[in-house]
Design an enzyme around this catalytic site. Structure first.
Site, short mmCIF file in Angstrom:
data_model
loop_
_atom_site.label_atom_id
_atom_site.label_comp_id
_atom_site.label_asym_id
_atom_site.label_seq_id
_atom_site.Cartn_x
_atom_site.Cartn_y
_atom_site.Cartn_z
N ASP A 8 0.86 -1.18 0.00
CA ASP A 8 0.00 0.00 0.00
C ASP A 8 0.89 1.23 0.00
OD1 ASP A 8 -2.08 -1.75 0.14
OD2 ASP A 8 -2.77 -1.16 2.12
N ASP A 129 -15.34 -3.41 -1.23
CA ASP A 129 -14.85 -3.23 0.13
C ASP A 129 -16.03 -3.08 1.07
OD1 ASP A 129 -12.22 -3.13 -0.97
OD2 ASP A 129 -12.61 -1.05 -1.54
#
Length: 228
Positions: A8, A129
């Site tokens: 990330d 998500d």
């Protein structure tokens, strides 16, 4: 089942968030490129890259390092985070991204998603998500009232290559994979599924693999702190 180690990106660094909270960030490597090389050296063939700055703001601050990773590691890169236009999708595919992952755009502009799937068959994945059974968008900051199952059914005719399902409340926690929830999902979704969020140890991975139902699993914090 493919194992995707995760990088990330935030402010040019390799970080992990806790439950998607940008105020709870841990830096694991100041050089995402070196981290990608480590993954390559350990034998991984695929990489899950998320541009957190892009996800939050809709524009990337990390293009240079992403392209450096793609061009110099031979890893098959699955890239998401703030990719919301056909122009952005085209840019990344031309620069060697194996799979472009879209989330916010897929939910807000399904017509663009369909066109992207038509233009780049087999190269578009959708990130779904989930927080408290509802989808979250824009870097998980904005909560919708759209249920996972309702939206995933709409995707079946789009030509989406895979769905990346993230359990937000388990992401970065190492509390384990929510297997009971996954079993409910896998029986109702007819698109290859990549699991993300909560992987805590190698037993989680082995159990997912033994089920034989999943395209892949994304592992982040458990690798970084050497639990796996």
């Amino acid at each position: 089942m493919i194992i995707f180690p995760a990088i990330d990106l935030k402010d040019g660094k390799c970080v992990r968030l806790y439950k998607g909270d940008f105020n709870k960030t841990t830096i694991f490597n100041s050089s995402p490129y070196n981290q990608a090389l480590q993954f390559k050296k350990k034998g991984f063939t695929d990489l899950h890259l998320v541009d957190l700055d892009g996800a939050l703001k809709g524009r990337s601050k990390n293009k240079k390092v992403i392209i450096k990773i793609i061009k110099n590691t031979d890893l098959k890169v699955q890239l998401g985070g703030g990719i919301r236009t056909l122009k952005q999708i085209s840019f990344w595919i031309k620069n060697g991204v194996s799979t472009v992952v879209v989330g916010t755009m897929a939910i807000q502009n399904p017509k663009i998603l369909k066109k992207a799937c038509d233009l780049f068959p087999g190269r578009i994945a959708v990130a779904l998500d989930v927080r408290n059974n509802f989808l979250a968008i824009k870097g998980w900051v904005k909560q919708t009232k759209i249920k996972l199952m309702d939206f995933s059914k709409k995707l079946e005719d789009f030509g989406v290559s895979k769905i990346i399902y993230t359990h937000i409340n388990r992401d970065g926690t190492k509390k384990g994979v929510n297997f009971s929830q996954l079993k409910k999902i896998i029986n109702k979704i007819n698109i290859p599924l990549v699991v993300s969020g909560g992987v805590s140890n190698i037993k989680d991975v082995q159990k997912l693999d033994k089920l034989g139902l999943f395209y892949g699993v994304i592992i982040g914090k458990a690798i970084y702190d050497k639990t796996i």
